[in-house]
Design an enzyme around this catalytic site. Structure first.
Site, PDB file in Angstrom:
ATOM      1  CB  SER A   1      -0.672  10.266  -3.821  1.00 20.97           C
ATOM      2  OG  SER A   1      -1.661  11.056  -3.218  1.00 20.97           O
TER       3      SER A   1
ATOM      4  CG  HIS B   1      -3.258   6.604   5.651  1.00 19.98           C
ATOM      5  ND1 HIS B   1      -4.143   6.598   4.609  1.00 19.98           N
ATOM      6  CD2 HIS B   1      -2.484   7.686   5.457  1.00 19.98           C
ATOM      7  CE1 HIS B   1      -3.910   7.629   3.830  1.00 19.98           C
ATOM      8  NE2 HIS B   1      -2.892   8.315   4.318  1.00 19.98           N
TER       9      HIS B   1
ATOM     10  N   GLY C   1       4.020  -0.497   8.435  1.00 19.42           N
ATOM     11  CA  GLY C   1       4.922  -1.026   9.460  1.00 19.42           C
ATOM     12  C   GLY C   1       6.055  -1.886   8.946  1.00 19.42           C
TER      13      GLY C   1
ATOM     14  N   GLY D   1       5.779   2.783   2.630  1.00 15.96           N
ATOM     15  CA  GLY D   1       5.720   4.217   2.392  1.00 15.96           C
ATOM     16  C   GLY D   1       6.968   4.917   2.889  1.00 15.96           C
TER      17      GLY D   1
HETATM   18  C1  LIG Z   1       4.231  11.263   3.799  1.00 19.66           C
HETATM   19  C2  LIG Z   1       3.098  10.312   3.538  1.00 19.66           C
HETATM   20  C3  LIG Z   1       2.103  10.681   2.659  1.00 19.66           C
HETATM   21  C4  LIG Z   1       1.061   9.786   2.382  1.00 19.66           C
HETATM   22  N1  LIG Z   1       0.118  10.123   1.450  1.00 19.66           N
HETATM   23  C5  LIG Z   1      -0.804   9.213   1.078  1.00 19.66           C
HETATM   24  C6  LIG Z   1      -1.685   9.492   0.012  1.00 19.66           C
HETATM   25  O1  LIG Z   1      -1.637  10.558  -0.601  1.00 19.66           O
HETATM   26  N2  LIG Z   1      -2.555   8.531  -0.337  1.00 19.66           N
HETATM   27  C7  LIG Z   1      -2.645   7.311   0.315  1.00 19.66           C
HETATM   28  O2  LIG Z   1      -3.476   6.470  -0.041  1.00 19.66           O
HETATM   29  N3  LIG Z   1      -1.814   7.039   1.340  1.00 19.66           N
HETATM   30  C8  LIG Z   1      -0.891   7.934   1.715  1.00 19.66           C
HETATM   31  N4  LIG Z   1      -0.008   7.641   2.706  1.00 19.66           N
HETATM   32  C9  LIG Z   1      -0.059   6.311   3.352  1.00 19.66           C
HETATM   33  C10 LIG Z   1       0.826   5.326   2.581  1.00 19.66           C
HETATM   34  O3  LIG Z   1       0.266   5.021   1.333  1.00 19.66           O
HETATM   35  C11 LIG Z   1       0.969   3.996   3.331  1.00 19.66           C
HETATM   36  O4  LIG Z   1      -0.296   3.475   3.620  1.00 19.66           O
HETATM   37  C12 LIG Z   1       1.786   4.121   4.617  1.00 19.66           C
HETATM   38  O5  LIG Z   1       2.885   4.993   4.460  1.00 19.66           O
HETATM   39  C13 LIG Z   1       2.276   2.733   4.992  1.00 19.66           C
HETATM   40  O6  LIG Z   1       2.938   2.743   6.186  1.00 19.66           O
HETATM   41  P1  LIG Z   1       4.553   2.782   6.321  1.00 19.66           P
HETATM   42  O7  LIG Z   1       4.931   4.202   6.115  1.00 19.66           O
HETATM   43  O8  LIG Z   1       4.753   2.294   7.722  1.00 19.66           O
HETATM   44  O9  LIG Z   1       5.109   1.845   5.274  1.00 19.66           O
HETATM   45  C14 LIG Z   1       1.026   8.522   3.023  1.00 19.66           C
HETATM   46  C15 LIG Z   1       2.029   8.178   3.920  1.00 19.66           C
HETATM   47  C16 LIG Z   1       3.077   9.043   4.166  1.00 19.66           C
HETATM   48  C17 LIG Z   1       4.160   8.627   5.109  1.00 19.66           C
END
Ligand SMILES: Cc1cc2nc3c(=O)[nH]c(=O)nc-3n(C[C@H](O)[C@H](O)[C@H](O)COP(=O)(O)O)c2cc1C
Length: 383
Positions: A108, A271, A304, A325
């Site tokens: 990121s 997200h 998810g 994530g």
């Molecule tokens: C702690 C955290 C930080 C995140 N930071 C970013 C980021 O900097 N850029 C981005 O595109 N998505 C970010 N996301 C979203 C993740 O890329 C992703 O879309 C999301 O975690 C997917 O859902 P899941 O956690 O259920 O797998 C973040 C998610 C989490 C949990």
């Protein structure tokens, strides 16, 4: 401490014990009342898979080709800001795991390690994710750095015009970079292993933003990122000659338009429920977007996924590749490299077992006919 991760919840529970409350909540939390995060996961239960028998599935392949690269597994690591909060050195643990298992890891803009260091560590397995803040020239500077460092895959995240209210973060006084007042001090003091390791390695920084702008320390995560529009996408497409992926797309119309603008892939994601709480679940959006963009346009997916079965369901519903994530951050919080290794092995085993029971020996062949649910099947086939 012995760690045995048999499912993502095991990792989540162990991380919850080991991390300060404010840090765990930052990772685990979501927008508003957090219902969308729960729905993103439970929607997978409504999607059933169709077992098939009497097929020789003794030798199974889990490798998948996407956007010019072949990976050993059909899933990768979503971009996450400030991963090193999960444990000091987490970014590098992710990079090493990505290289070892040959899966993609997305760095990121808000990462705790630099574009250059992560590329050195994970090589071609590292993709870069761009946020555009107040300054377009600063964003383009990051793009130039990524290209110079050798990146071939750029993800533009477009679903954070503003950072949504995440109630746990507000309650805990979470700020990036971290600000440590008396309340946080008590939280940290009661989690000494994390706190001492973090003190020794230094509090995680927004490494790219600091390096990009001399006043990076003052970067305001809550400031608007709302200036990213179609004209920016046009500029970026003209500027970036390699693979361009647009992340955070939930609307059929947007996906079709992004395809027309010449992006190489759409990354369907809400997200992880961290932005608009009332948005549809990501899996529902995936089915509709697949139907609209046709069979052959590359679609990536996250939000998810908590099991190997969910990975296979997302592929059957139209994803070409799947990301996760939080599960990776939980695994690191739970047991660092060992936790990551266990999680990746768990997902590999589960996916292999699931496709065998569906009567498939090659993950590339998973398609809408693997779905037992007739509604999902007819929607997924509409494309
Ligand atoms: C702690 C955290 C930080 C995140 N930071 C970013 C980021 O900097 N850029 C981005 O595109 N998505 C970010 N996301 C979203 C993740 O890329 C992703 O879309 C999301 O975690 C997917 O859902 P899941 O956690 O259920 O797998 C973040 C998610 C989490 C949990």
């Amino acid at each position: 401490m012995s760690l045995s991760i048999l499912n993502v919840e095991d990792a989540r529970k162990a991380a919850r014990k080991r991390l300060p409350r404010m840090i765990f909540d930052y990772i685990d939390g979501a927008a508003g009342t957090e219902r969308l995060n729960a729905l993103n996961q439970s929607v997978f239960d409504t999607c059933r898979l169709q077992p098939r028998v009497l097929v020789n599935v003794e030798n199974r392949r889990l490798s998948k080709t996407i956007l010019g690269q072949t990976f050993d597994l059909p899933f990768g690591i979503s971009p996450m800001g400030m991963c090193n909060l999960a444990w000091p050195g987490a970014d590098f643990m992710l990079a090493d795991a990505a290289a070892r298992h040959n899966i993609p890891v997305c760095l990121s803009t808000m990462g705790s390690s630099t574009i250059e260091d992560m590329r050195n560590r994970a090589g071609d397995n590292c993709w870069f994710q761009l946020y555009v803040g107040a300054s377009v020239s600063e964003a383009m500077n990051l793009v130039d750095r990524a290209e110079k460092a050798g990146y071939t895959h750029l993800i533009l995240s477009v679903d954070v015009p503003v950072v949504a209210q995440r109630q746990r973060d507000v309650r805990n006084g979470f700020k990036a970079p971290l600000q440590i007042g008396p309340r946080q001090f008590i939280d940290f003091a009661t989690h000494p292993v994390w706190s001492v390791s973090s003190l020794l390695k230094g509090v995680p920084k927004l490494a790219n933003i600091e390096q990009n702008a001399p006043d990076g320390e003052k970067f305001n995560r809550d400031a608007g990122r709302g200036a990213t529009d179609w004209s920016f996408l046009e500029k970026l497409r003209a500027r970036w000659p390699h693979q361009l992926i647009i992340k955070g797309v939930m609307s059929v119309d947007d996906a079709v338009k992004i395809k027309e603008f010449g992006a190489d892939a759409v990354y369907v994601s809400n997200h992880g429920g961290r932005q608009l709480e009332s948005a549809p679940t990501a899996l529902e959006a995936l089915v509709n977007i697949r139907a609209a963009v046709g069979d052959h346009y590359p679609l990536l997916f996250d939000s998810g996924i908590r099991s190997g079965e969910s990975v296979v369901k997302a592929l059957a519903c139209g994803a070409d590749f799947v990301f996760m994530g939080r599960p990776f951050s939980y695994a690191i919080g739970a047991g660092q490299q060992n936790g990551l290794q266990q999680l990746i092995e768990l997902f590999s085993r589960e996916i292999s077992s699931v496709i065998a029971q569906l009567g498939y020996s090659d993950i590339e062949k998973i398609n809408a006919f693997c779905l037992a649910d007739s509604q999902m099947l007819s929607n997924a086939q509409r494309g």
